[in-house]
Design a protein around this motif. Sequence first.
Motif, short mmCIF file in Angstrom:
data_model
loop_
_atom_site.label_atom_id
_atom_site.label_comp_id
_atom_site.label_asym_id
_atom_site.label_seq_id
_atom_site.Cartn_x
_atom_site.Cartn_y
_atom_site.Cartn_z
N ASN A 115 0.82 -1.20 0.00
CA ASN A 115 0.00 0.00 0.00
C ASN A 115 0.86 1.26 0.00
OD1 ASN A 115 -2.21 1.83 0.47
ND2 ASN A 115 -1.57 1.88 2.61
N GLY A 116 0.55 2.17 -0.91
CA GLY A 116 1.26 3.45 -0.93
C GLY A 116 0.38 4.63 -0.63
N CYS A 117 -0.84 4.38 -0.13
CA CYS A 117 -1.79 5.46 0.19
C CYS A 117 -2.06 5.44 1.69
CB CYS A 117 -3.07 5.28 -0.62
SG CYS A 117 -4.30 6.57 -0.32
N ASN A 118 -1.54 6.40 2.42
CA ASN A 118 -1.61 6.37 3.88
C ASN A 118 -3.01 6.15 4.46
OD1 ASN A 118 1.14 6.62 4.55
ND2 ASN A 118 1.10 8.83 4.28
N PRO A 119 -4.04 6.85 3.96
CA PRO A 119 -5.36 6.66 4.56
C PRO A 119 -5.98 5.28 4.30
CG PRO A 119 -5.23 8.81 3.52
CD PRO A 119 -4.02 8.04 3.07
N LEU A 120 -5.33 4.46 3.47
CA LEU A 120 -5.84 3.11 3.23
C LEU A 120 -5.05 2.05 4.01
CD1 LEU A 120 -6.63 2.88 -0.61
CD2 LEU A 120 -8.19 3.25 1.30
N ALA A 121 -4.29 2.47 5.00
CA ALA A 121 -3.41 1.52 5.70
C ALA A 121 -4.18 0.34 6.27
CB ALA A 121 -2.64 2.25 6.80
#
Length: 294
Positions: A190-196
Amino acid sequence: MTTQFHGIIGYTVTPFSHAGEQLDLPALGQCIERLIDSGVHVIAPLGSTGEGAYLSDSEWQQVAEYSLGSIAKRVPSIVSVSDLTTTGAIRRARFAQAHGADALMVLPTAYWKLSEREIVQHYRAIAASVDLPIMLYNNPATSGTDMPVELILRIVREIDNVTMVKESTGDIQRMHKLHVLGEGQVPFYNGCNPLALESFAAGAKGWCTAACNLIPELNLELYHAVLAGDLEQAKTLFYRQLPLLEFILKGGLPATVKAGLTLTGLDAGEPRRPVFALDQQNIEKLQVLLAQLR
């Protein structure tokens, strides 16, 4: 792959003087030491957070060599070698391999819109030039190129050392599709913080983040809670850090992370122009967010 890439993959900044003109390599060394001391699993220099796209070839080589020398194989490394041209990316890939990188990350940056044939050939040529595993990086917000899952899996299947995928579109359905169409055999990150939280639930092997420059303990605790199968604890940890994760993403990673490092005692300077440093109002917001997480 002999090296296993998992967990929290920490992205370094590239510190500059306050005018954003001269490299500050000692500050880079401090940034790397902080990340290693915090317990991150992998370090990734020269990504978007590291302003690799804003460096001259000479500067890029200085940062790559210094970073890899500082990491010194204490944790695995993934070096971003992205460049507008295939020749430039190959040159960077070979340099990174020669200086001890454990893996490479390639984002197909483009001025002209690339066809699927051109994207495949770009990866094929870079992969043929080195012996390292390559992380394919899909981030249309910065590259201008959005690779559908079918194309990503074609590249992984056709090119032996393209072995991992970093997915940064912010669309969790992409990760579900990678898992389903890849039959659970293609490691994705994952490279999208809010999708951790969602990405770990979808099967992501790791979280590529610059947030660990500021809140490594919370990032690591979230990963460990996921590994332990403790969903309630994972949710609690995720929602606690979410306001900061959203702030650094919306405010631009180089500006927000550098400001945060300065607030926590490591002067990383300013981003390189034309990117502005964080203004005073947002510095104060960031200070409040960090204080709430201590």
